[in-house]
Design a protein around this motif. Structure first.
Motif, PDB file in Angstrom:
ATOM      1  N   TYR A  31      49.469  37.769  35.413  1.00 40.53           N
ATOM      2  CA  TYR A  31      48.891  37.164  36.619  1.00 40.53           C
ATOM      3  C   TYR A  31      47.362  37.318  36.604  1.00 40.53           C
ATOM      4  CZ  TYR A  31      47.253  36.622  41.361  1.00 40.53           C
ATOM      5  OH  TYR A  31      46.522  36.232  42.445  1.00 40.53           O
ATOM      6  N   PHE A  32      46.885  38.502  36.252  1.00 38.99           N
ATOM      7  CA  PHE A  32      45.441  38.782  36.273  1.00 38.99           C
ATOM      8  C   PHE A  32      44.688  37.871  35.313  1.00 38.99           C
ATOM      9  CE2 PHE A  32      41.765  41.167  34.562  1.00 38.99           C
ATOM     10  CZ  PHE A  32      40.994  41.157  35.708  1.00 38.99           C
ATOM     11  N   GLU A  33      45.288  37.615  34.155  1.00 42.28           N
ATOM     12  CA  GLU A  33      44.643  36.742  33.167  1.00 42.28           C
ATOM     13  C   GLU A  33      44.464  35.334  33.738  1.00 42.28           C
ATOM     14  OE1 GLU A  33      43.106  38.131  30.712  1.00 42.28           O
ATOM     15  OE2 GLU A  33      42.345  36.103  30.376  1.00 42.28           O
ATOM     16  N   THR A  34      45.492  34.826  34.433  1.00 43.37           N
ATOM     17  CA  THR A  34      45.418  33.502  35.060  1.00 43.37           C
ATOM     18  C   THR A  34      44.325  33.498  36.131  1.00 43.37           C
ATOM     19  OG1 THR A  34      47.813  33.540  34.847  1.00 43.37           O
ATOM     20  CG2 THR A  34      46.903  31.688  36.069  1.00 43.37           C
ATOM     21  N   LEU A  35      44.302  34.575  36.927  1.00 34.27           N
ATOM     22  CA  LEU A  35      43.299  34.684  37.992  1.00 34.27           C
ATOM     23  C   LEU A  35      41.892  34.679  37.394  1.00 34.27           C
ATOM     24  CD1 LEU A  35      43.317  35.153  41.116  1.00 34.27           C
ATOM     25  CD2 LEU A  35      43.048  37.589  40.632  1.00 34.27           C
ATOM     26  N   ARG A  36      41.715  35.456  36.336  1.00 32.26           N
ATOM     27  CA  ARG A  36      40.408  35.555  35.692  1.00 32.26           C
ATOM     28  C   ARG A  36      39.937  34.196  35.178  1.00 32.26           C
ATOM     29  NH1 ARG A  36      37.998  38.326  31.438  1.00 32.26           N
ATOM     30  NH2 ARG A  36      39.779  37.830  30.134  1.00 32.26           N
ATOM     31  N   GLN A  37      40.896  33.443  34.603  1.00 33.99           N
ATOM     32  CA  GLN A  37      40.534  32.127  34.061  1.00 33.99           C
ATOM     33  C   GLN A  37      40.143  31.158  35.170  1.00 33.99           C
ATOM     34  OE1 GLN A  37      43.666  30.917  31.345  1.00 33.99           O
ATOM     35  NE2 GLN A  37      43.211  32.672  30.044  1.00 33.99           N
ATOM     36  N   ASP A 128      49.806  36.183  45.180  1.00 31.17           N
ATOM     37  CA  ASP A 128      48.734  35.310  45.657  1.00 31.17           C
ATOM     38  C   ASP A 128      47.789  36.049  46.611  1.00 31.17           C
ATOM     39  OD1 ASP A 128      47.486  32.755  45.529  1.00 31.17           O
ATOM     40  OD2 ASP A 128      48.256  32.315  47.539  1.00 31.17           O
ATOM     41  N   GLY A 129      48.244  37.162  47.178  1.00 28.80           N
ATOM     42  CA  GLY A 129      47.388  37.974  48.042  1.00 28.80           C
ATOM     43  C   GLY A 129      46.114  38.434  47.340  1.00 28.80           C
ATOM     44  N   TYR A 130      46.192  38.668  46.026  1.00 29.79           N
ATOM     45  CA  TYR A 130      44.995  39.101  45.289  1.00 29.79           C
ATOM     46  C   TYR A 130      43.966  37.966  45.245  1.00 29.79           C
ATOM     47  CZ  TYR A 130      47.713  43.154  43.727  1.00 29.79           C
ATOM     48  OH  TYR A 130      48.466  44.307  43.699  1.00 29.79           O
ATOM     49  N   ARG A 131      44.452  36.722  45.031  1.00 29.96           N
ATOM     50  CA  ARG A 131      43.540  35.567  45.021  1.00 29.96           C
ATOM     51  C   ARG A 131      42.902  35.392  46.395  1.00 29.96           C
ATOM     52  NH1 ARG A 131      43.462  30.621  46.875  1.00 29.96           N
ATOM     53  NH2 ARG A 131      45.597  30.754  47.655  1.00 29.96           N
ATOM     54  N   LEU A 132      43.731  35.523  47.452  1.00 32.08           N
ATOM     55  CA  LEU A 132      43.209  35.383  48.811  1.00 32.08           C
ATOM     56  C   LEU A 132      42.134  36.439  49.087  1.00 32.08           C
ATOM     57  CD1 LEU A 132      46.612  34.701  50.589  1.00 32.08           C
ATOM     58  CD2 LEU A 132      44.772  33.048  50.225  1.00 32.08           C
ATOM     59  N   ALA A 133      42.358  37.645  48.575  1.00 30.56           N
ATOM     60  CA  ALA A 133      41.373  38.726  48.768  1.00 30.56           C
ATOM     61  C   ALA A 133      40.069  38.396  48.032  1.00 30.56           C
ATOM     62  CB  ALA A 133      41.952  40.047  48.277  1.00 30.56           C
ATOM     63  N   VAL A 134      40.181  37.895  46.808  1.00 30.58           N
ATOM     64  CA  VAL A 134      38.981  37.505  46.048  1.00 30.58           C
ATOM     65  C   VAL A 134      38.226  36.423  46.826  1.00 30.58           C
ATOM     66  CG1 VAL A 134      38.171  36.356  43.939  1.00 30.58           C
ATOM     67  CG2 VAL A 134      39.878  38.173  43.785  1.00 30.58           C
ATOM     68  N   GLU A 135      38.946  35.425  47.320  1.00 32.90           N
ATOM     69  CA  GLU A 135      38.316  34.355  48.116  1.00 32.90           C
ATOM     70  C   GLU A 135      37.561  34.941  49.306  1.00 32.90           C
ATOM     71  OE1 GLU A 135      37.912  31.026  47.975  1.00 32.90           O
ATOM     72  OE2 GLU A 135      38.743  31.062  45.954  1.00 32.90           O
ATOM     73  N   SER A 136      38.170  35.870  49.996  1.00 31.43           N
ATOM     74  CA  SER A 136      37.531  36.428  51.192  1.00 31.43           C
ATOM     75  C   SER A 136      36.281  37.215  50.824  1.00 31.43           C
ATOM     76  CB  SER A 136      38.501  37.296  51.999  1.00 31.43           C
ATOM     77  OG  SER A 136      38.624  38.551  51.397  1.00 31.43           O
ATOM     78  N   LEU A 137      36.288  37.871  49.651  1.00 30.47           N
ATOM     79  CA  LEU A 137      35.092  38.611  49.215  1.00 30.47           C
ATOM     80  C   LEU A 137      33.984  37.671  48.761  1.00 30.47           C
ATOM     81  CD1 LEU A 137      36.886  41.524  47.365  1.00 30.47           C
ATOM     82  CD2 LEU A 137      35.422  41.755  49.386  1.00 30.47           C
ATOM     83  N   LEU A 138      34.367  36.553  48.145  1.00 28.86           N
ATOM     84  CA  LEU A 138      33.353  35.589  47.699  1.00 28.86           C
ATOM     85  C   LEU A 138      32.722  34.884  48.892  1.00 28.86           C
ATOM     86  CD1 LEU A 138      35.107  34.024  44.559  1.00 28.86           C
ATOM     87  CD2 LEU A 138      33.210  35.673  44.618  1.00 28.86           C
ATOM     88  N   ALA A 139      33.520  34.702  49.957  1.00 34.55           N
ATOM     89  CA  ALA A 139      32.993  34.047  51.158  1.00 34.55           C
ATOM     90  C   ALA A 139      32.047  34.978  51.915  1.00 34.55           C
ATOM     91  CB  ALA A 139      34.154  33.637  52.055  1.00 34.55           C
ATOM     92  N   LYS A 140      32.133  36.264  51.662  1.00 30.86           N
ATOM     93  CA  LYS A 140      31.302  37.339  52.241  1.00 30.86           C
ATOM     94  C   LYS A 140      31.495  37.479  53.732  1.00 30.86           C
ATOM     95  CE  LYS A 140      28.831  38.306  48.400  1.00 30.86           C
ATOM     96  NZ  LYS A 140      27.975  38.966  47.646  1.00 30.86           N
TER      97      LYS A 140
END
Ligand code: DQA
Length: 140
Positions: A31-37, A128-140
């Protein structure tokens, strides 16, 4: 380039093997590899440990330089004042993630020592919660 660190706590090295009815059948590294890509312009790194002190050391190591931390502390969420203090000590925002909906499970999973020191909490959306968390951090 934004720098986001994902930290997984105890037993999360067994994703894809462990209690598949709750946590699904995908292993985290795939999953992490897909997220990273899908976030080519973000420096995404991953750390997992089954040890409370190692998780605290990692939070200290990255928590003053990273743009954000995504933390699934597993069962330490419900027990660890020390991890709560580590989150409070660093400057990077931390998003607490749980794969399962902890509120639909045993009552001892309903309390988080960490949540009050986090930017927010995401739970119940599977990996998918990890992706949502990344999105929220990028949005600041
Ligand atoms: C978990 C929920 C915790 O209660 C549990 O101890 C885990 C995983 C989750 O991702 O749903 O290990 O954090």
């Amino acid at each position: 380039m934004s720098n986001i660190v994902i930290i997984n706590g105890p037993n999360l090295n067994l994703l894809g093997i462990r209690e598949k009815g709750i946590y699904g059948d995908r292993d985290f590294l795939t999953y992490f590899e897909t997220l990273r890509q899908s976030y080519g312009d973000v420096m995404l790194t991953y750390f997992q440990s089954n040890h409370e002190g190692a998780i605290i050391d990692k939070i200290h190591e990255v928590g003053f330089s990273a743009d954000g931390i995504v933390l699934n502390a597993g069962a330490y969420t419900h027990t660890s004042l020390a991890i709560a203090d580590a989150i409070a000590a660093v400057t990077a925002p931390v998003v607490e993630v749980h794969i399962s909906n902890v509120y639909s499970r045993e009552s001892f999973r309903h309390h988080s020592y960490l949540a009050k020191n986090c930017k927010g909490v995401i739970c119940g959306f599977g990996l998918d919660g990890y992706r949502l968390a990344v999105e929220s951090l990028l949005a600041k």
